[in-house]
Design a protein around this motif. Structure first.
Motif, short mmCIF file in Angstrom:
data_model
loop_
_atom_site.label_atom_id
_atom_site.label_comp_id
_atom_site.label_asym_id
_atom_site.label_seq_id
_atom_site.Cartn_x
_atom_site.Cartn_y
_atom_site.Cartn_z
N GLN A 1 0.87 -0.99 -0.01
CA GLN A 1 -0.04 0.01 -0.06
C GLN A 1 0.82 1.22 0.01
O GLN A 1 1.93 1.06 0.15
CB GLN A 1 -0.83 0.03 1.23
CG GLN A 1 -1.94 -1.03 1.08
CD GLN A 1 -3.20 -1.12 2.34
OE1 GLN A 1 -2.65 -0.48 3.55
NE2 GLN A 1 -4.00 -1.66 2.15
N VAL B 1 -8.06 -6.94 0.02
CA VAL B 1 -9.22 -6.49 -0.54
C VAL B 1 -9.24 -5.27 -1.40
O VAL B 1 -8.65 -4.41 -0.86
CB VAL B 1 -10.41 -6.45 0.57
CG1 VAL B 1 -11.78 -5.92 0.04
CG2 VAL B 1 -10.48 -7.74 1.45
N GLY B 2 -9.87 -5.24 -2.37
CA GLY B 2 -10.02 -3.82 -3.07
C GLY B 2 -8.91 -3.80 -4.21
O GLY B 2 -8.41 -4.62 -4.92
N ALA B 3 -8.54 -2.49 -4.42
CA ALA B 3 -7.67 -2.14 -5.52
C ALA B 3 -6.45 -2.67 -5.24
O ALA B 3 -5.93 -2.68 -4.20
CB ALA B 3 -7.52 -0.56 -5.69
N TYR C 1 -5.56 0.37 5.79
CA TYR C 1 -6.41 0.82 4.67
C TYR C 1 -5.81 1.90 4.06
O TYR C 1 -5.13 2.75 4.33
CB TYR C 1 -7.61 1.51 5.51
CG TYR C 1 -8.64 1.89 4.72
CD1 TYR C 1 -8.93 1.38 3.53
CD2 TYR C 1 -9.31 3.36 5.24
CE1 TYR C 1 -10.11 2.10 2.54
CE2 TYR C 1 -10.26 4.01 4.34
CZ TYR C 1 -10.58 3.40 3.05
OH TYR C 1 -11.47 4.07 2.24
N ARG D 1 -15.49 -6.88 8.80
CA ARG D 1 -15.10 -6.82 7.36
C ARG D 1 -15.97 -6.66 6.51
O ARG D 1 -15.96 -5.91 5.21
CB ARG D 1 -14.25 -7.94 7.26
CG ARG D 1 -14.97 -9.26 7.07
CD ARG D 1 -13.73 -10.43 6.48
NE ARG D 1 -13.25 -10.17 5.29
CZ ARG D 1 -12.42 -10.79 4.53
NH1 ARG D 1 -11.56 -11.83 5.14
NH2 ARG D 1 -12.21 -10.76 3.36
N GLU E 1 -16.00 -3.46 4.12
CA GLU E 1 -15.97 -3.58 2.62
C GLU E 1 -17.26 -2.73 1.86
O GLU E 1 -16.99 -2.80 0.72
CB GLU E 1 -15.82 -5.32 2.25
CG GLU E 1 -14.54 -5.65 2.82
CD GLU E 1 -14.33 -6.89 2.74
OE1 GLU E 1 -14.95 -7.74 2.28
OE2 GLU E 1 -13.26 -7.26 3.59
N ILE F 1 -15.83 1.15 2.02
CA ILE F 1 -14.46 1.41 1.00
C ILE F 1 -15.13 1.43 -0.36
O ILE F 1 -16.07 0.89 -0.77
CB ILE F 1 -13.39 0.51 1.36
CG1 ILE F 1 -13.54 -0.66 0.46
CG2 ILE F 1 -12.77 0.66 2.63
CD1 ILE F 1 -12.24 -1.60 0.35
N GLN G 1 -14.15 -0.07 -3.48
CA GLN G 1 -13.00 -1.10 -3.96
C GLN G 1 -12.20 -0.79 -5.30
O GLN G 1 -11.38 -1.70 -5.60
CB GLN G 1 -13.92 -2.38 -4.06
CG GLN G 1 -14.31 -2.71 -2.41
CD GLN G 1 -14.29 -4.31 -2.27
OE1 GLN G 1 -14.06 -5.28 -2.96
NE2 GLN G 1 -15.24 -4.55 -1.20
N ASP H 1 -9.65 2.04 -3.24
CA ASP H 1 -9.10 1.88 -2.08
C ASP H 1 -8.54 0.65 -1.90
O ASP H 1 -9.02 -0.39 -2.51
CB ASP H 1 -9.98 2.16 -1.00
CG ASP H 1 -10.81 3.36 -1.04
OD1 ASP H 1 -10.18 4.42 -1.74
OD2 ASP H 1 -11.69 3.55 -0.28
N SER H 2 -7.76 0.17 -0.91
CA SER H 2 -7.64 -1.30 -0.55
C SER H 2 -7.52 -1.53 0.98
O SER H 2 -7.21 -0.48 1.69
CB SER H 2 -6.31 -1.78 -1.15
OG SER H 2 -5.16 -1.34 -0.62
N LEU H 3 -7.96 -2.66 1.43
CA LEU H 3 -7.69 -3.00 2.71
C LEU H 3 -6.86 -4.12 2.77
O LEU H 3 -6.97 -5.21 2.16
CB LEU H 3 -9.29 -3.64 3.49
CG LEU H 3 -10.01 -2.42 3.80
CD1 LEU H 3 -11.61 -3.04 3.98
CD2 LEU H 3 -9.58 -1.79 5.03
#
Lengths: 96, 96
Positions: free
Chosen positions: A35, A82-84, B7, B52, B56, B59, B61, B64-66
């Protein structure tokens, strides 16, 4: 060993962005920028000692913080994303 | 179990800052905001599933990322902090 390094820095200032670039540059020698200010570094104890010494010289200890998480050998089972999925260019302009 | 949540969000936009506030608000129900977008949450499996799910939904997606890091039961020995110790007010204006 896998060490997760999280770097907290005020990137609204040019000086903060510069420190983040320098921290990233050191960390990506040993691993991956997962990140914008989170790095997963695969290091042996000697490398880690050297890396953290460099990082602690770069950061402004009055304003920034670093956290090291020692993820152990079983680290691949300890991580989920999770996500981008961003690819960061450590030399480039950072998106914060 | 201790779950470290990192995050990644673009806080140069108001929408990003808002998502960070919302993520922080959920996470601090279960733990501590140790850096601006890093949270250590002590949860049981059911709580984590709920947490979570909420995160989720908050955010973006696409942008952003987690990341979730399962630190296990021995987590206190896995963490080290260097530099500024900030206390974040999850309800307040965030310093990025």
């Amino acid at each position: 060993m896998m060490v997760l390094i999280t770097y907290d820095v005020n990137t609204t200032t040019e000086a903060g962005r510069k420190r983040l670039r320098l921290v990233a540059k050191q960390c990506v020698n040993y691993g991956q920028r997962v990140q914008n200010s989170v790095f997963e570094c695969l290091v042996d104890p000697a490398q880690f000692a050297q890396l953290r010494h460099r990082l602690e010289e770069i950061i402004d200890q009055e304003k920034d913080s670093l956290r090291y998480y020692y993820l152990g050998s079983n680290w691949k089972n300890r991580v989920e994303h999770v996500g981008a999925k961003s690819t960061f260019d450590p030399e480039g302009t950072l998106i914060v």
